[in-house]
Enzyme design. Structure first.
Site, mmCIF file in Angstrom:
data_model
loop_
_atom_site.group_PDB
_atom_site.id
_atom_site.type_symbol
_atom_site.label_atom_id
_atom_site.label_comp_id
_atom_site.label_asym_id
_atom_site.label_seq_id
_atom_site.Cartn_x
_atom_site.Cartn_y
_atom_site.Cartn_z
ATOM 1 N N ARG A 102 -3.535 0.517 -3.482
ATOM 2 C CA ARG A 102 -3.250 -0.762 -2.843
ATOM 3 C C ARG A 102 -2.865 -1.823 -3.869
ATOM 4 N NH1 ARG A 102 -8.278 -1.168 1.540
ATOM 5 N NH2 ARG A 102 -7.619 0.610 2.834
ATOM 6 N N GLU A 140 0.849 -1.191 0.000
ATOM 7 C CA GLU A 140 0.000 0.000 0.000
ATOM 8 C C GLU A 140 0.881 1.235 0.000
ATOM 9 O OE1 GLU A 140 -4.000 1.639 2.310
ATOM 10 O OE2 GLU A 140 -2.878 -0.067 3.103
ATOM 11 N N GLY A 141 0.484 2.243 -0.788
ATOM 12 C CA GLY A 141 1.255 3.480 -0.845
ATOM 13 C C GLY A 141 0.387 4.609 -1.347
ATOM 14 N N GLY A 142 1.037 5.704 -1.762
ATOM 15 C CA GLY A 142 0.297 6.862 -2.241
ATOM 16 C C GLY A 142 -0.497 6.574 -3.495
ATOM 17 N N PHE A 143 -0.062 5.578 -4.266
ATOM 18 C CA PHE A 143 -0.743 5.223 -5.512
ATOM 19 C C PHE A 143 -2.021 4.440 -5.260
ATOM 20 C CE2 PHE A 143 2.503 2.061 -4.474
ATOM 21 C CZ PHE A 143 1.719 0.934 -4.312
ATOM 22 N N ASP A 189 11.458 7.860 -10.332
ATOM 23 C CA ASP A 189 11.107 7.363 -8.998
ATOM 24 C C ASP A 189 11.923 6.119 -8.657
ATOM 25 O OD1 ASP A 189 9.765 7.735 -6.633
ATOM 26 O OD2 ASP A 189 7.943 6.685 -7.255
ATOM 27 N N LYS A 241 -2.521 -3.756 -8.908
ATOM 28 C CA LYS A 241 -2.384 -2.438 -8.290
ATOM 29 C C LYS A 241 -3.647 -1.634 -8.573
ATOM 30 C CE LYS A 241 0.797 0.497 -9.786
ATOM 31 N NZ LYS A 241 2.126 1.155 -9.902
#
Length: 355
Positions: free
Chosen positions: A86, A81-84, A200, A102
Site C-alpha cells: 500500500r 494499492e497493488g501487489g507490492f 516494469d 510505500k
C-alpha cells in the site's frame, strides 16, 4: 530510425558519484537478507554489497516516525494499492514535507527482494524523470520506502476511464509525458554502468507532478543488466501481462530491448487511450498491440488509432511520427527495435515541432 536533424540524445544527468563509505547499503543488505535464505534474495543482497560504494542520501526512519506521519496509517490517507503493498500520503513531522510512503507487503515472497532492488536502484541513480527516494524504514519486518509525493498520480489515472467531469490529456501533454518517461529509461540504460533493466515499464508506474512532468517509479523488479553478454537468463519471468516483450515471456531472456518493447506498448496506450489488455472489449480488440498492428501498415488509417477523447485535436504529422516510433519499438525481433536513445531523439524532435 526516422530521419531528423537531431543527433542521438544522451541524458545530461550523470550517475551518482561513488564514495568510500558503503556502510548504509551494506547494512540494509545484511539486515534484510538474514531472514531470507533463498538464493534469489542472496543474489540481490550480493548486488547491494557489490555496488554498495555509492552515496546514499536517503534518511533512515523508524517505524514510529512513519506511523506518526500517517496518523497510524489512516485508511483515509491511502492513495494507492497493488501487489507490492500500500501507498500512503504522509507529512514528515521534522520537515513538514508531504511524502508518499510505500509499505511493502512482507507476507508475499517478493517483499524482501523488491525492497532490496528498489533501494539499490534508487541509490545508484539520480535523474529528473526518476522518482526520488527520500528515505526508508527497515524496522523488524517492516519495509517502507519514502518517496517524493506526486500530486497528479499515475498516467493511467489520466488516460483510462476518464469521467465526463475530468479534462482528458491533450496531445502535446501526452507527447511531453512520454518523452520524459523515455528520457528516464534512457538514463537507466545508458548513464548507469552496468545498465539497469527496468522490467516494469507501464502507465501505472509513470507518476506525474503538479506540472504533469513524468517520473518513473516502482523499481522493485529492476535488474542490473549484462556486462559483455547478449542477455540475462532469468528463471522466472517478472513484469505485467500485456507489457512484457514476447521473447522475454517465452524464454526468460532479458535485455534492454525488453524495456523498449514495453515502452512501445505505453506509447500506443497514450496514442489510443486504450489499456494494454482490456477484457471488456471484443476478443480481437482486447490486446492493444494485436489490435493496432494491422493499422501500422497503412498511414491513411493511422487516425483510426487515435483516442476519441482528443476529438481530432492532434497534428497529423506528429501522429504519423508517434505511430512510427511505436511500431518500431513493438517489432517482434529484439535486434530490429531501436535503442531507447534513438527513441528519445525522435520524440524530442517531435515535441520541438509541436512547440
Amino acid at each position: 530510425m526516422m530521419k531528423n536533424p537531431l543527433k542521438s540524445s544522451r541524458s545530461s544527468v550523470q550517475a551518482k558519484d561513488a564514495y568510500d563509505d558503503s556502510e548504509a547499503l551494506s547494512t540494509i543488505a545484511r539486515s534484510v537478507s538474514m531472514s531470507a535464505g533463498n538464493s534469489k534474495q542472496k543474489r540481490i543482497a550480493e548486488d547491494v554489497l557489490r555496488y554498495g560504494n555509492v552515496k546514499v542520501a536517503a534518511e533512515v526512519f523508524t517505524f514510529r516516525e512513519l506511523a506518526a506521519a500517517t496518523d497510524n496509517f489512516d485508511p483515509d490517507l491511502l492513495i494507492g494499492e497493488g501487489g507490492f503493498g500500500r501507498v500512503y500520503q504522509g507529512r514528515l513531522k521534522k520537515t513538514n514535507q508531504i511524502v508518499a510512503m510505500k509499505q511493502l507487503d512482507m507476507t508475499g515472497s517478493q517483499g524482501n527482494q523488491e525492497f532490496l532492488a528498489e533501494v539499490l536502484t534508487l541509490s545508484l541513480v539520480d535523474h529528473p524523470n526518476l522518482l526520488s527516494l527520500i528515505g526508508y524504514c527497515a524496522d523488524g519486518r517492516q519495509r517502507i520506502l519514502v518517496h517524493e509525493y506526486m500530486p497528479n498520480g499515475s498516467l493511467e489515472h489520466h488516460l483510462f476511464d476518464v469521467s465526463p467531469d475530468r479534462k482528458p490529456l491533450d496531445w502535446y501533454t501526452r507527447m511531453r509525458i512520454v518523452t520524459g518517461a523515455a528520457q528516464g529509461l534512457e538514463y537507466l540504460h545508458d548513464a548507469v554502468n552496468p545498465p539497469i533493466i527496468y522490467r516494469d515499464f507501464k502507465a501505472t508506474n509513470i507518476l506525474l507532478d503538479e506540472h504533469f512532468n513524468p517520473k518513473l517509479s516502482d523499481f522493485g523488479l529492476a535488474k542490473l543488466g549484462p556486462e559483455g553478454k547478449d542477455h540475462v537468463s532469468s528463471t522466472r519471468v517478472m513484469g505485467t501481462y500485456g507489457y512484457c516483450a514476447p521473447e522475454y515471456a517465452q524464454t526468460g531472456k532479458l535485455t534492454i530491448k525488453c524495456d523498449v518493447y514495453s515502452f512501445g506498448v505505453v506509447l500506443l496506450e497514450i496514442i489510443a487511450g486504450r489499456r494494454a489488455i482490456d477484457n471488456t472489449r471484443t476478443t480481437e480488440e482486447q490486446n492493444v498491440v494485436s489490435w493496432a498492428k494491422p493499422y501500422f501498415k497503412d498511414k491513411s488509417k493511422f487516425n483510426m488509432l487515435v483516442d476519441p477523447l482528443l476529438e481530432g485535436n492532434y497534428p497529423e504529422k506528429g501522429l504519423h511520427q508517434a505511430v512510427a516510433v511505436a511500431a518500431m519499438c513493438l517489432q517482434e525481433e529484439p535486434s530490429t527495435r531501436p535503442l531507447i536513445s534513438d527513441v528519445v531523439t525522435a520524440l524530442e524532435y517531435l515535441t520541438m515541432e509541436l512547440e
